[in-house]
Design an enzyme around this catalytic site. Sequence first.
Site, short mmCIF file in Angstrom:
data_model
loop_
_atom_site.label_atom_id
_atom_site.label_comp_id
_atom_site.label_asym_id
_atom_site.label_seq_id
_atom_site.Cartn_x
_atom_site.Cartn_y
_atom_site.Cartn_z
CB THR A 85 -0.92 0.01 1.23
OG1 THR A 85 -1.73 -1.17 1.20
CG2 THR A 85 -1.83 1.23 1.23
CE LYS A 161 -5.21 -2.15 1.45
NZ LYS A 161 -3.87 -2.64 1.65
CE LYS A 229 2.31 1.19 4.98
NZ LYS A 229 1.72 1.03 3.62
#
Lengths: 282, 282
Positions: A85, A161, A229
């Site tokens: 990701t 995503k 993150k």
Amino acid sequence: MGWGAAVSLLRAGIQTAGCDVVEETLERFSEAGGRPAVTPAEAARDADVVFVFVVNAQQAQAVLFGGRGAVSAAPLGAVFVLCTTIPPAEAVRIAADLVAAGMAVIDAPVSGGAAKAGSGELTIIASGAAKAFDKAAPALEAVSTKVFRLGEAPGVGSKIKMINQLLAGVHIAAMAEAMVLATREGLDLQTVYDVICDSAGGSWMFENRGRQVVEGDYTPFSAVDIFVKDLGIVSQTAADADLPLSQAALALFTQASAQGLGREADAAVAKILADRAGVKLP
Amino acid sequence: MGWGAAVSLLRAGIQTAGCDVVEETLERFSEAGGRPAVTPAEAARDADVVFVFVVNAQQAQAVLFGGRGAVSAAPLGAVFVLCTTIPPAEAVRIAADLVAAGMAVIDAPVSGGAAKAGSGELTIIASGAAKAFDKAAPALEAVSTKVFRLGEAPGVGSKIKMINQLLAGVHIAAMAEAMVLATREGLDLQTVYDVICDSAGGSWMFENRGRQVVEGDYTPFSAVDIFVKDLGIVSQTAADADLPLSQAALALFTQASAQGLGREADAAVAKILADRAGVKLP
């Protein structure tokens, strides 16, 4: 997750090389029937398909294009399946560099965690050229039960995503608020959990992570730092677009990480809110 | 919702009186086979069970204890089923006053909206004395498909409904952020919707309200102002407990209401965020 995907490939009868920075992991991989590789280049030699499971865009850049990176050794036309990701803009840039180097690319962030990787049941949110999908098909099938094919353009997989992680992160933080307020009101958390799972307030994350709070079990299937993150990617990509809930959730995960909870389960953001509210969770 | 519940009672063969401030509604109710009542007192005369469907605690207080209120005329031992989402502390106070007046009480906030009320398919989140549940059973069964029985203490039903509304409101606002960011990134919203509904970012509200944003249809099954009220209850009850996502969602709904969207579908909070981000939703 890389380990899980690698053993799923072996189980499907696909010859698999694996590279990891931990020597012990390579030994285990050899015992499992895989070919251990000390560098990404060594792993990518003669590969039809190269999966990249790392933590962030910087690591992806390094294992692909750094010294002894995979691209230096992979045959022309190898399909790189980028499972990390990372910011969509980075996915687009890396894909362009791979294509320029004569490689094919699938922008393919995954969900399901290490357990689903190991059982070959990942969900892959993917975009890329049809020929790349064709060539990678047996490998994708070995590691996943579901592949969303979202067109040819690299970046689309990473963008969706990112949207998923926005929602997932906010839903975990909302679950935490709900559990803290319920505790403060003297409610039985198991009862709250059961009612909500069957009501309009339910979510995939409430069902999955709410159970951890009810049971007081913060085993990290996915850690606080993952959402530091991933919500960071949302924040960075959104730039001047005001997304107040994502920002509030990011602030909570960031605070949790700063207080030493970064490697605990993401549901541990509830501990931050519980402290602030002066209540004690299970 | 009161209308829907009343016709569901009639359909189950239960003699039903109904009170509403709109005269035309009473005429329609008479045509449907009900007994129209001009005051709450008139509706409650000889009642075994009295449902209260109003908007807030102030209205509940008025129809119960005000001039020509239901309590003045209801027989001793009538079961009052309080279906309004009100602050738990208010539910406790009103229940105590009803018991002091010789009545029985079920704290019974509902979910499902007007449509589910009309089809007798509400979900009821309820607490109250076992005898009250026994007496009200045929009526509860007529209006609902699911009754969560959460013990005897009044207030528990309202508390869990509040927790549900916290999650529901935050999830709607999160859906709005997701759709706005997806639009900004040039993604196809139908694709985003389909992937998220099948992923870890999914929620009951994303599935239900996300569809409205994809289709650009803001028909108000439930309105923005409902969440101004219900997240206001959360904020008021939480008091000094810091719940940043609930607060952020409340601020969005409040701004939407202030900009004239109060009676639109709650998903219309997406319009506020779209304006701020400079994007156009369907």
